[in-house]
Scaffold this active site. Sequence first.
Site, short mmCIF file in Angstrom:
data_model
loop_
_atom_site.label_atom_id
_atom_site.label_comp_id
_atom_site.label_asym_id
_atom_site.label_seq_id
_atom_site.Cartn_x
_atom_site.Cartn_y
_atom_site.Cartn_z
N HIS F 15 41.71 -35.07 35.88
CA HIS F 15 40.79 -34.20 35.15
C HIS F 15 41.57 -33.22 34.28
O HIS F 15 42.79 -33.17 34.29
CB HIS F 15 39.82 -33.46 36.09
CG HIS F 15 40.38 -32.28 36.81
ND1 HIS F 15 39.59 -31.24 37.25
CD2 HIS F 15 41.65 -31.96 37.17
CE1 HIS F 15 40.35 -30.34 37.85
NE2 HIS F 15 41.59 -30.75 37.82
N CYS F 34 46.24 -26.18 33.67
CA CYS F 34 45.10 -27.05 34.02
C CYS F 34 44.43 -27.61 32.77
O CYS F 34 43.59 -28.50 32.85
CB CYS F 34 44.06 -26.28 34.85
SG CYS F 34 44.70 -25.78 36.45
N HIS F 40 45.75 -33.94 34.31
CA HIS F 40 46.56 -33.98 35.53
C HIS F 40 45.61 -34.53 36.62
O HIS F 40 44.54 -35.02 36.27
CB HIS F 40 47.12 -32.59 35.88
CG HIS F 40 46.09 -31.58 36.19
ND1 HIS F 40 45.30 -30.99 35.22
CD2 HIS F 40 45.67 -31.05 37.36
CE1 HIS F 40 44.46 -30.15 35.78
NE2 HIS F 40 44.65 -30.16 37.08
N HIS F 42 44.37 -35.02 41.13
CA HIS F 42 44.35 -34.53 42.52
C HIS F 42 43.93 -35.64 43.48
O HIS F 42 43.22 -36.57 43.10
CB HIS F 42 43.34 -33.38 42.66
CG HIS F 42 43.65 -32.17 41.87
ND1 HIS F 42 44.71 -31.34 42.16
CD2 HIS F 42 43.08 -31.64 40.76
CE1 HIS F 42 44.74 -30.35 41.29
NE2 HIS F 42 43.77 -30.50 40.42
N ASP F 80 36.20 -42.16 42.55
CA ASP F 80 37.55 -42.55 42.97
C ASP F 80 38.30 -43.29 41.86
O ASP F 80 37.76 -44.22 41.26
CB ASP F 80 37.47 -43.44 44.22
CG ASP F 80 38.85 -43.67 44.81
OD1 ASP F 80 39.70 -42.76 44.75
OD2 ASP F 80 39.08 -44.78 45.33
N HIS F 81 39.54 -42.89 41.63
CA HIS F 81 40.40 -43.49 40.60
C HIS F 81 39.76 -43.40 39.21
O HIS F 81 39.99 -44.25 38.37
CB HIS F 81 40.77 -44.94 40.96
CG HIS F 81 41.85 -45.03 42.00
ND1 HIS F 81 41.61 -44.80 43.33
CD2 HIS F 81 43.19 -45.27 41.91
CE1 HIS F 81 42.75 -44.92 44.01
NE2 HIS F 81 43.72 -45.19 43.18
N GLU F 125 40.56 -29.42 46.70
CA GLU F 125 41.19 -29.91 45.47
C GLU F 125 42.68 -30.09 45.70
O GLU F 125 43.31 -31.01 45.18
CB GLU F 125 40.95 -28.91 44.33
CG GLU F 125 41.34 -29.46 42.99
CD GLU F 125 40.93 -28.55 41.85
OE1 GLU F 125 39.96 -28.87 41.15
OE2 GLU F 125 41.59 -27.50 41.66
#
Lengths: 136, 136, 136, 136, 136, 136
Positions: F15, F34, F40, F42, F80-81, F125
């Site tokens: 994100h 950010c 980047h 998580h 996810d992913h 996070e």
Amino acid sequence: MKVTVSRKAHFNAAHRLFNNKWSQKKNDIVFGKCNNPNFHGHNYELIVSVTGKINTDTGYVIDMILLKRIIKQEVEDKLDHKNLNLDVKEFESINPTAENICIFIYNKIKPKLDPNLDLEITLYETPRNFVKYSGS
Amino acid sequence: MKVTVSRKAHFNAAHRLFNNKWSQKKNDIVFGKCNNPNFHGHNYELIVSVTGKINTDTGYVIDMILLKRIIKQEVEDKLDHKNLNLDVKEFESINPTAENICIFIYNKIKPKLDPNLDLEITLYETPRNFVKYSGS
Amino acid sequence: MKVTVSRKAHFNAAHRLFNNKWSQKKNDIVFGKCNNPNFHGHNYELIVSVTGKINTDTGYVIDMILLKRIIKQEVEDKLDHKNLNLDVKEFESINPTAENICIFIYNKIKPKLDPNLDLEITLYETPRNFVKYSGS
Amino acid sequence: MKVTVSRKAHFNAAHRLFNNKWSQKKNDIVFGKCNNPNFHGHNYELIVSVTGKINTDTGYVIDMILLKRIIKQEVEDKLDHKNLNLDVKEFESINPTAENICIFIYNKIKPKLDPNLDLEITLYETPRNFVKYSGS
Amino acid sequence: MKVTVSRKAHFNAAHRLFNNKWSQKKNDIVFGKCNNPNFHGHNYELIVSVTGKINTDTGYVIDMILLKRIIKQEVEDKLDHKNLNLDVKEFESINPTAENICIFIYNKIKPKLDPNLDLEITLYETPRNFVKYSGS
Amino acid sequence: MKVTVSRKAHFNAAHRLFNNKWSQKKNDIVFGKCNNPNFHGHNYELIVSVTGKINTDTGYVIDMILLKRIIKQEVEDKLDHKNLNLDVKEFESINPTAENICIFIYNKIKPKLDPNLDLEITLYETPRNFVKYSGS
């Protein structure tokens, strides 16, 4: 008489796994959802382990403040909050798998240490998957 | 055919890092806030790892109850809720760094084990810093 | 240039520790409450570690999806939600201690891997007790 | 001015989930592999949380040594290394789900506490599943 | 529509538990080895939880960088690597139990926050014992 | 008599935080690294907590298999992913902060549950930063 001292650190990054010599189809078969062209990401947890003799004046193998500074300069500043594929030149031609990131980190930190010290890098890509490399 | 069995334990202690052959100034530079003359402290988390052959009658390398008792007598009774500098004679002349505490623990536990068993001590000073020693 | 990759897994099982060649009294002395004839149980946490060279096409030592599948077939399907003493034939004659379960898992997974890959199994019987086996 | 103090504990046990008023088939559909007639088991991790005013003489809400003793007598001695279905009379007629074990623990500990203290029980059946109960 | 955001931090400190209005004997009975006159110590792990409305421009309840700075100034700078009894004036007359340290931290952080934000402090004295306070 | 049952899950995502109504400069000041335009990422760890009465036939508040399936369909399959900014339409106009992702997850899961059940979402996070939302 050797002791190993370890320090944990962490960084967050985006990445995508693929081989640019392969077709899209083959990449999808091999890398599955890790090959999302829009990237996904991880919290990478890192353990840097240094092995050597204890300095009898300090009782330290290595000053943790020094090790912390090396980790910041060589790992966090280069990888934290980055897109590994786009922002880190070493991963332009090498797939940023956990294995390859682990070797990258080893190669960045090793030259900054006293040559008498051995180094091992442990890198958690997720809490369930991790890799380890000690230079050979 | 050797297996390693490990048991976790813990103790809380106060300590202060300094070298009494050095000036106050040099101690401050090297040990920073770890040299607070009023002491600071840690929850030390300990992993005791014993390697040897499995006893075919029991299926054990070592009876965990026995290992737990050795850890209690040799580590917890000697170090838990203590001031390492003031209450433990071995640290009158040796700086109680994680490295030196780890060797202290190894040297206390090793003679209590069957000589055919190998020993490794892992000591967490904080959740982020830990050391390991296996006797050589 | 070898890297170790590790994957965590888990299974829940019931077991009882005893030696059927011994008297009830001797079993009670040696195994204590682990010898409850009605069984007790654990959440076993497993770390499967595979060491080998990196495949330069993929950047992987082993495809984690493949390793996950081997763990499912060889460990989870055979041990999860089972009574180790009653449901798993290997433990009819071998005491299901953490040590012996660890060797059982090693022996199930090793033949499924490329012979060039080394294997180490770490098995947590509780968050405080764990064992490790790498085949020799 | 109320503070909550919490203490962790743990116990290992075997159990089986089923409803003896239902057919085998219905039990299998609802409880799946948790209905293995030979039992399976868990490491139960427990958090006992007590809320109340601070005693100004001690700075404690409750003496942790006292709370530890209550947990040992009311939970560990009754449930550790037991088969919940066979060894604990309360679960002869009640299914030993995490929910019901959590209420069992609450009901055992609550009467041992000063009535001015509130109680909450958190019970981890696995590291991924847990339940919470505070009496209403 | 309120969300709670939490940030973890940590500090190490030495302390001793006793009531200076009591005899040595009574202190020993009540506080046991926590009353070692040479002190012992802990790694305190802290969770600071702030509840409030989301700012629709940022998507934040509070900027984590700001919260991190407040925690550093109000907690870490005041308590890290300190002897709580000797180096922190508030604990000259108040026993530095986990309960009282938790209230101390609440009282330091609360005035630094927007009054519309609620605060809860969770403080781990050891991995097994922790306390919680939210101001009433 | 209500009990809360919780289940952990996880997903990995990329994100970037920014407000498209603001200048690049203001975004940099507020969101710092950010706001890397290359993203980047998580490992998001999720706890889904459901509160309700125990079904006396099953001893369950909710069947964990059902809850696991809802989490898979409503959270893992959607997030996810993924790149949250590019792949998830809800975050085209809403900044994918932990707070907003937490509300997103609540809003996806709540309608799939029996209306008598209360829901709370906890989203990590990073291991150090987490948020919580329960619908009001």
